[in-house]
Design an enzyme around this catalytic site. Structure first.
Site, PDB file in Angstrom:
ATOM      1  N   ASP A  35     -21.437  18.413  -3.982  1.00  0.00           N
ATOM      2  CA  ASP A  35     -21.108  17.072  -4.480  1.00  0.00           C
ATOM      3  C   ASP A  35     -19.957  17.099  -5.479  1.00  0.00           C
ATOM      4  O   ASP A  35     -19.757  16.150  -6.240  1.00  0.00           O
ATOM      5  CB  ASP A  35     -22.343  16.430  -5.125  1.00  0.00           C
ATOM      6  N   HIS A 241       6.457  30.774   1.093  1.00  0.00           N
ATOM      7  CA  HIS A 241       5.384  29.937   0.566  1.00  0.00           C
ATOM      8  C   HIS A 241       4.262  30.784  -0.021  1.00  0.00           C
ATOM      9  O   HIS A 241       3.086  30.464   0.121  1.00  0.00           O
ATOM     10  CB  HIS A 241       4.845  29.007   1.663  1.00  0.00           C
ATOM     11  N   ASP A 258       8.640  28.872  -8.184  1.00  0.00           N
ATOM     12  CA  ASP A 258       8.887  27.565  -7.561  1.00  0.00           C
ATOM     13  C   ASP A 258       7.736  26.673  -7.994  1.00  0.00           C
ATOM     14  O   ASP A 258       6.614  26.799  -7.490  1.00  0.00           O
ATOM     15  CB  ASP A 258       8.944  27.719  -6.039  1.00  0.00           C
ATOM     16  N   ASP A 269      10.591  19.371  -8.591  1.00  0.00           N
ATOM     17  CA  ASP A 269      10.581  20.551  -7.727  1.00  0.00           C
ATOM     18  C   ASP A 269      11.705  21.482  -8.176  1.00  0.00           C
ATOM     19  O   ASP A 269      12.876  21.218  -7.912  1.00  0.00           O
ATOM     20  CB  ASP A 269      10.770  20.118  -6.270  1.00  0.00           C
ATOM     21  N   HIS A 348      15.831  28.807   5.739  1.00  0.00           N
ATOM     22  CA  HIS A 348      15.384  27.428   5.515  1.00  0.00           C
ATOM     23  C   HIS A 348      16.569  26.532   5.169  1.00  0.00           C
ATOM     24  O   HIS A 348      17.679  27.008   4.905  1.00  0.00           O
ATOM     25  CB  HIS A 348      14.317  27.358   4.414  1.00  0.00           C
ATOM     26  N   HIS A 352      15.649  18.742   0.804  1.00  0.00           N
ATOM     27  CA  HIS A 352      14.660  17.803   1.354  1.00  0.00           C
ATOM     28  C   HIS A 352      14.552  16.636   0.377  1.00  0.00           C
ATOM     29  O   HIS A 352      14.923  16.738  -0.800  1.00  0.00           O
ATOM     30  CB  HIS A 352      13.296  18.479   1.577  1.00  0.00           C
ATOM     31  N   HIS A 359       7.793  16.733  -0.508  1.00  0.00           N
ATOM     32  CA  HIS A 359       8.656  16.576   0.663  1.00  0.00           C
ATOM     33  C   HIS A 359       8.527  15.103   1.039  1.00  0.00           C
ATOM     34  O   HIS A 359       7.661  14.726   1.833  1.00  0.00           O
ATOM     35  CB  HIS A 359       8.217  17.501   1.804  1.00  0.00           C
ATOM     36  N   GLU A 382      18.470  23.764  -2.851  1.00  0.00           N
ATOM     37  CA  GLU A 382      17.719  25.014  -2.976  1.00  0.00           C
ATOM     38  C   GLU A 382      18.116  26.092  -1.974  1.00  0.00           C
ATOM     39  O   GLU A 382      17.318  26.487  -1.135  1.00  0.00           O
ATOM     40  CB  GLU A 382      16.220  24.742  -2.874  1.00  0.00           C
ATOM     41  N   TYR A 386      16.722  36.241   0.946  1.00  0.00           N
ATOM     42  CA  TYR A 386      15.496  37.024   0.954  1.00  0.00           C
ATOM     43  C   TYR A 386      15.741  38.291   1.764  1.00  0.00           C
ATOM     44  O   TYR A 386      15.963  38.229   2.970  1.00  0.00           O
ATOM     45  CB  TYR A 386      14.353  36.202   1.554  1.00  0.00           C
ATOM     46  N   ARG A 403      15.778  32.350  -5.022  1.00  0.00           N
ATOM     47  CA  ARG A 403      15.992  30.928  -4.696  1.00  0.00           C
ATOM     48  C   ARG A 403      16.293  30.209  -6.005  1.00  0.00           C
ATOM     49  O   ARG A 403      15.673  30.490  -7.031  1.00  0.00           O
ATOM     50  CB  ARG A 403      14.762  30.326  -4.009  1.00  0.00           C
ATOM     51  N   GLU A 405      16.685  26.269  -7.291  1.00  0.00           N
ATOM     52  CA  GLU A 405      16.441  24.900  -6.826  1.00  0.00           C
ATOM     53  C   GLU A 405      16.523  23.905  -7.970  1.00  0.00           C
ATOM     54  O   GLU A 405      15.908  24.100  -9.026  1.00  0.00           O
ATOM     55  CB  GLU A 405      15.057  24.812  -6.182  1.00  0.00           C
TER      56      GLU A 405
END
Length: 436
Positions: A35, A241, A258, A269, A348, A352, A359, A382, A386, A403, A405
């Site tokens: 619950d 990710h 990130d 972001d 990538h 976005h 997103h 961004e 890699y 990265r 961003e």
């Protein structure tokens, strides 16, 4: 809270509808286990139009003229002092009507009874079918109830339109209220990134660094992280990710963070990458400077009249040429772009949309052509690189994941980066992390 922006959005949607009735429910409560429920967050579309924070609520908008329109109606939970002892404050229909600026408000318990009456004889139903099977069934039942009354002259809507399509277009261009919230969310997130950089060190666990982010988010009024924070050290930074956040940081590792907070529904972001020991190695420095140059090119390409894809293509050219110069790719720039050999190290897109969702909604193309940027759009910048261990890659570059961003608001002059307070030049990062 100023409710006028929300009333204006409802009125704008009614105008776009032209005629008919729109039905927009909020999100359901979801249970984590037994619950114990997850922290409740309203559906983004519903929040955009109402600011009403409680579950079990539905917005009904009626367009057109005459006794049945235009109207802005809310269905919500009843005031219940007994339940408030357990679960907290409820507005109830009467207070909700006044506080949130509706023409009328009713108990959610009456919705199924009222739906057929509201839908009957409307020329069109504006509802997004297919997103929730329970709601699809509820709307179908209401339509069938109207069809059962055709002998009495009642008629169901002749057309059904996806209301989210119109809302996506509205949400794509941020108004002044939204921009102010997004700048505030960005400022909180920048502070969190600075704190994390200063705390990070070899020997720390990734989750310890994540805790510093979460502390700063909440301390400054953010309700939640906008998404699961990524704190990735060493090889983990090459997992796009990665959210495990449970490894110990090594002395020579880069740390990729990130992370962004959500404030009153709006996301920030930000990604920053920095050396755990406070100093970039020569190989790390080379790749970092390359990614930063790619981002600089993307930002310069972000302006009114540009295509959505232009920042990505600008970043891609810089990044690919740099990989060629470092002998990580071979051939010419044209060949590498045509064959997409860069995707081994950069797989990538550069941008976005950003807004109520990290997103955010809105098509990237219109009639098969990339959408043109206009003032009020907010998008990320961004680029990344890699590099995993491989026989044809010099060992000095192994496990470098970088990265960078930022969040860009398109303005009449170009774009405004609203996340500049998070350090990103090598000099600024090393200065912040200096233990001297």
């Amino acid at each position: 809270m100023d409710i006028n922006p929300f009333k204006s959005r409802r009125a704008k949607l009614i105008e776009k509808m032209g005629s008919g009735i729109a039905i927009i429910p909020t999100a359901m409560e979801k249970y984590r286990n037994s619950d114990a429920s997850y922290p409740y967050r309203a559906d983004s579309y519903f929040h955009y139009l109402t600011a009403f924070p409680e579950p079990e609520a539905v917005l009904v908008l009626i367009a057109g003229r005459g006794k049945n329109g235009p109207q802005q109606i809310l269905f919500c939970r009843d005031k219940d002092m007994e339940r408030e002892i357990w679960d907290g404050f409820r507005h109830g229909p009467e207070a909700a009507k006044d506080v949130f600026g509706f023409d009328a408000a009713f108990s959610i318990k009456t919705l199924d009874e009222q739906l057929p009456q509201l839908i009957a004889d409307q020329p069109a139903l504006h509802f997004s079918l297919g997103h929730d099977s329970a709601w699809d069934a509820r709307i179908t039942a209401a339509l069938n109830a109207v069809r059962a009354q055709t002998r009495t002259g009642k008629r169901p809507p002749a057309a059904i339109h996806d209301v989210y399509i119109a809302l996506d277009e509205m949400r794509l261009i941020k108004d002044a209220h939204e921009i102010a919230l997004m700048k505030q969310a960005a400022a909180i997130s920048c502070t969190a990134h600075r704190r994390a950089m200063q705390f990070a060190a070899p020997g720390k666990y990734e989750y310890e660094i994540e805790a510093e982010l979460l502390h700063e988010f909440r301390r400054h009024g953010s309700q939640y992280p906008a998404y699961s924070s990524i704190v990735a050290a060493g090889a983990n930074a090459c997992v796009l990710h990665y959210v495990g956040n449970n490894h110990r940081v090594g002395a020579g590792d880069l740390i990729l963070i990130d992370a962004g907070c959500e404030l009153d529904g709006y996301a920030s972001d930000i990604t920053r990458t920095f050396p755990a020991n406070g100093r970039f190695s020569p190989a790390q420095r080379d790749i970092y400077e390359l990614v930063l140059m790619a981002q600089t090119a993307a930002i310069a390409a972000t302006k009114p009249g540009a295509r959505f894809i232009d920042p990505h293509e600008a970043a891609l050219k810089v990044l690919t040429q740099g990989l060629l110069d470092l002998k990580l790719l071979s051939g010419t720039l044209g060949e590498a772009l045509e064959k997409e050999s860069y995707k081994r190290f950069y797989m990538h897109r550069t941008s976005h949309w950003l807004g109520l969702d990290v997103h955010d909604v809105g098509e990237y193309k219109e009639s098969e052509k990339w959408r043109t940027l206009v003032p009020g759009m907010v998008l990320t910048m961004e680029p990344g690189c890699y590099i995993r261990p491989a026989a044809d890659v010099p060992e000095a570059f192994w496990n470098i994941g970088i990265r960078i961003e930022d969040d860009a608001l398109v303005t009449a002059e170009g774009c405004e980066i609203i996340t500049t307070a998070a350090p990103k030049t090598i000099a600024d990062i090393e200065a912040l992390m200096s233990k001297e």
